[in-house]
Design a protein around this motif. Structure first.
Motif, PDB file in Angstrom:
ATOM      1  N   ARG A 148     104.016  26.923  67.591  1.00  0.00           N
ATOM      2  CA  ARG A 148     103.078  28.012  67.301  1.00  0.00           C
ATOM      3  C   ARG A 148     101.860  27.353  66.678  1.00  0.00           C
ATOM      4  NH1 ARG A 148     102.616  32.026  62.651  1.00  0.00           N
ATOM      5  NH2 ARG A 148     101.542  33.775  63.596  1.00  0.00           N
ATOM      6  N   LEU A 149     100.693  27.574  67.268  1.00  0.00           N
ATOM      7  CA  LEU A 149      99.466  26.949  66.793  1.00  0.00           C
ATOM      8  C   LEU A 149      98.512  28.006  66.269  1.00  0.00           C
ATOM      9  CD1 LEU A 149      97.716  24.382  66.480  1.00  0.00           C
ATOM     10  CD2 LEU A 149      96.871  24.818  68.798  1.00  0.00           C
ATOM     11  N   TYR A 176     118.935  20.400  63.649  1.00  0.00           N
ATOM     12  CA  TYR A 176     118.261  20.180  62.379  1.00  0.00           C
ATOM     13  C   TYR A 176     117.285  19.039  62.560  1.00  0.00           C
ATOM     14  CZ  TYR A 176     117.444  19.011  57.525  1.00  0.00           C
ATOM     15  OH  TYR A 176     116.839  18.756  56.327  1.00  0.00           O
ATOM     16  N   SER A 177     116.058  19.306  62.246  1.00  0.00           N
ATOM     17  CA  SER A 177     115.037  18.286  62.402  1.00  0.00           C
ATOM     18  C   SER A 177     114.024  18.429  61.278  1.00  0.00           C
ATOM     19  CB  SER A 177     114.334  18.447  63.750  1.00  0.00           C
ATOM     20  OG  SER A 177     113.227  17.581  63.823  1.00  0.00           O
ATOM     21  N   THR A 178     113.543  17.302  60.803  1.00  0.00           N
ATOM     22  CA  THR A 178     112.485  17.327  59.797  1.00  0.00           C
ATOM     23  C   THR A 178     111.217  16.671  60.338  1.00  0.00           C
ATOM     24  OG1 THR A 178     113.270  15.252  58.856  1.00  0.00           O
ATOM     25  CG2 THR A 178     114.109  17.284  57.865  1.00  0.00           C
ATOM     26  N   LYS A 179     111.212  16.396  61.638  1.00  0.00           N
ATOM     27  CA  LYS A 179     110.069  15.734  62.269  1.00  0.00           C
ATOM     28  C   LYS A 179     108.948  16.746  62.516  1.00  0.00           C
ATOM     29  CE  LYS A 179     108.720  13.271  66.398  1.00  0.00           C
ATOM     30  NZ  LYS A 179     108.971  13.256  67.816  1.00  0.00           N
ATOM     31  N   GLY A 197     110.561  25.306  61.973  1.00  0.00           N
ATOM     32  CA  GLY A 197     109.736  25.480  60.790  1.00  0.00           C
ATOM     33  C   GLY A 197     108.983  24.257  60.301  1.00  0.00           C
ATOM     34  N   ASN A 198     109.126  23.118  60.980  1.00  0.00           N
ATOM     35  CA  ASN A 198     108.347  21.940  60.598  1.00  0.00           C
ATOM     36  C   ASN A 198     106.895  22.168  60.986  1.00  0.00           C
ATOM     37  OD1 ASN A 198     110.671  20.399  59.759  1.00  0.00           O
ATOM     38  ND2 ASN A 198     111.147  20.184  61.927  1.00  0.00           N
ATOM     39  N   ALA A 199     105.981  21.810  60.091  1.00  0.00           N
ATOM     40  CA  ALA A 199     104.565  22.093  60.351  1.00  0.00           C
ATOM     41  C   ALA A 199     103.700  20.883  60.042  1.00  0.00           C
ATOM     42  CB  ALA A 199     104.106  23.285  59.516  1.00  0.00           C
ATOM     43  N   ILE A 200     102.569  20.836  60.728  1.00  0.00           N
ATOM     44  CA  ILE A 200     101.539  19.853  60.451  1.00  0.00           C
ATOM     45  C   ILE A 200     100.215  20.593  60.394  1.00  0.00           C
ATOM     46  CG2 ILE A 200     101.251  19.266  62.902  1.00  0.00           C
ATOM     47  CD1 ILE A 200     100.575  16.391  61.968  1.00  0.00           C
ATOM     48  N   THR A 201      99.365  20.190  59.461  1.00  0.00           N
ATOM     49  CA  THR A 201      98.049  20.799  59.302  1.00  0.00           C
ATOM     50  C   THR A 201      96.989  19.727  59.471  1.00  0.00           C
ATOM     51  OG1 THR A 201      98.917  22.443  57.759  1.00  0.00           O
ATOM     52  CG2 THR A 201      96.542  22.078  57.724  1.00  0.00           C
ATOM     53  N   LYS A 202      95.968  20.044  60.238  1.00  0.00           N
ATOM     54  CA  LYS A 202      94.805  19.155  60.380  1.00  0.00           C
ATOM     55  C   LYS A 202      93.563  19.999  60.169  1.00  0.00           C
ATOM     56  CE  LYS A 202      96.579  15.424  63.145  1.00  0.00           C
ATOM     57  NZ  LYS A 202      96.359  14.544  64.281  1.00  0.00           N
ATOM     58  N   ASN A 209      81.294  24.448  59.179  1.00  0.00           N
ATOM     59  CA  ASN A 209      82.419  25.286  59.593  1.00  0.00           C
ATOM     60  C   ASN A 209      83.686  24.452  59.482  1.00  0.00           C
ATOM     61  OD1 ASN A 209      81.341  27.905  61.288  1.00  0.00           O
ATOM     62  ND2 ASN A 209      79.897  26.214  61.303  1.00  0.00           N
ATOM     63  N   THR A 210      84.634  24.915  58.681  1.00  0.00           N
ATOM     64  CA  THR A 210      85.914  24.234  58.536  1.00  0.00           C
ATOM     65  C   THR A 210      86.895  24.837  59.529  1.00  0.00           C
ATOM     66  OG1 THR A 210      85.502  23.826  56.197  1.00  0.00           O
ATOM     67  CG2 THR A 210      87.785  23.678  56.948  1.00  0.00           C
ATOM     68  N   LEU A 211      87.479  23.980  60.352  1.00  0.00           N
ATOM     69  CA  LEU A 211      88.481  24.407  61.338  1.00  0.00           C
ATOM     70  C   LEU A 211      89.828  23.872  60.877  1.00  0.00           C
ATOM     71  CD1 LEU A 211      86.519  23.528  64.605  1.00  0.00           C
ATOM     72  CD2 LEU A 211      86.523  25.677  63.329  1.00  0.00           C
ATOM     73  N   THR A 212      90.732  24.776  60.531  1.00  0.00           N
ATOM     74  CA  THR A 212      92.061  24.402  60.044  1.00  0.00           C
ATOM     75  C   THR A 212      93.091  24.750  61.110  1.00  0.00           C
ATOM     76  OG1 THR A 212      91.363  24.824  57.772  1.00  0.00           O
ATOM     77  CG2 THR A 212      93.734  24.681  58.182  1.00  0.00           C
ATOM     78  N   PHE A 213      93.783  23.725  61.583  1.00  0.00           N
ATOM     79  CA  PHE A 213      94.809  23.867  62.609  1.00  0.00           C
ATOM     80  C   PHE A 213      96.181  23.712  61.954  1.00  0.00           C
ATOM     81  CE2 PHE A 213      91.043  22.187  64.574  1.00  0.00           C
ATOM     82  CZ  PHE A 213      90.967  22.798  65.812  1.00  0.00           C
ATOM     83  N   VAL A 214      97.109  24.621  62.266  1.00  0.00           N
ATOM     84  CA  VAL A 214      98.482  24.510  61.771  1.00  0.00           C
ATOM     85  C   VAL A 214      99.409  24.674  62.965  1.00  0.00           C
ATOM     86  CG1 VAL A 214     100.249  25.414  60.222  1.00  0.00           C
ATOM     87  CG2 VAL A 214      97.840  25.487  59.534  1.00  0.00           C
ATOM     88  N   ALA A 215     100.188  23.620  63.257  1.00  0.00           N
ATOM     89  CA  ALA A 215     101.183  23.659  64.332  1.00  0.00           C
ATOM     90  C   ALA A 215     102.562  23.704  63.686  1.00  0.00           C
ATOM     91  CB  ALA A 215     101.054  22.434  65.228  1.00  0.00           C
ATOM     92  N   THR A 216     103.368  24.701  64.076  1.00  0.00           N
ATOM     93  CA  THR A 216     104.702  24.879  63.508  1.00  0.00           C
ATOM     94  C   THR A 216     105.717  24.917  64.639  1.00  0.00           C
ATOM     95  OG1 THR A 216     103.717  26.205  61.741  1.00  0.00           O
ATOM     96  CG2 THR A 216     106.113  26.313  61.985  1.00  0.00           C
ATOM     97  N   ASP A 217     106.763  24.072  64.538  1.00  0.00           N
ATOM     98  CA  ASP A 217     107.772  24.054  65.592  1.00  0.00           C
ATOM     99  C   ASP A 217     108.818  25.148  65.363  1.00  0.00           C
ATOM    100  OD1 ASP A 217     109.596  23.052  63.715  1.00  0.00           O
ATOM    101  OD2 ASP A 217     109.524  21.010  64.480  1.00  0.00           O
ATOM    102  N   THR A 218     109.788  25.217  66.257  1.00  0.00           N
ATOM    103  CA  THR A 218     110.760  26.317  66.231  1.00  0.00           C
ATOM    104  C   THR A 218     111.695  26.285  65.030  1.00  0.00           C
ATOM    105  OG1 THR A 218     112.224  25.051  67.666  1.00  0.00           O
ATOM    106  CG2 THR A 218     110.745  26.627  68.730  1.00  0.00           C
TER     107      THR A 218
END
Length: 102
Positions: A48-49, A12-15, A86-91, A75-84
């Motif tokens: 997953r990116l 369990y991780s929320t990082k 389900g924690n995600a970060i968007t830039k 041009n807007t570039l939206t990056f979403v990285a999601t770990d195994t």
């Protein structure tokens, strides 16, 4: 009664995963005839990116590199990285393309 014991381990991780965009930079302007740019960066291995909802391959060290075709203007570039788990970060960054042919 039961000769075998099974051990389960829950993680369990929320990082959030890390996400670093090395190239291009926010606000960068491109004006070559070729509207295709190189995108490079680093995230955590195994994430997953997505770039504007398209999958970008990430190697075993978390490094990624892809090409992206720009439209004329902003041009807007939206990056979403999601770990195994389900924690995600968007830039999001915005780059500008000036088509010299127009």
């Amino acid at each position: 009664l039961f000769p075998y014991t099974t051990l389960f381990r829950s993680i369990y991780s929320t990082k959030q995963p890390q996400l670093q965009i090395d190239s291009p930079t926010d606000g960068q302007t491109f004006s070559s005839k070729d509207a295709t740019i190189d995108i490079k960066g680093k995230t955590d291995a195994g994430v997953r990116l997505l770039l504007n909802e398209r999958v970008v391959l990430v190697n075993g060290s978390g490094v990624f590199q892809t090409k992206y075709s720009l439209a004329n203007g902003d041009n807007t570039l939206t990056f979403v990285a999601t770990d195994t788990v389900g924690n995600a970060i968007t830039k999001e960054i915005v780059v500008h393309y000036n088509n010299p042919s127009l």
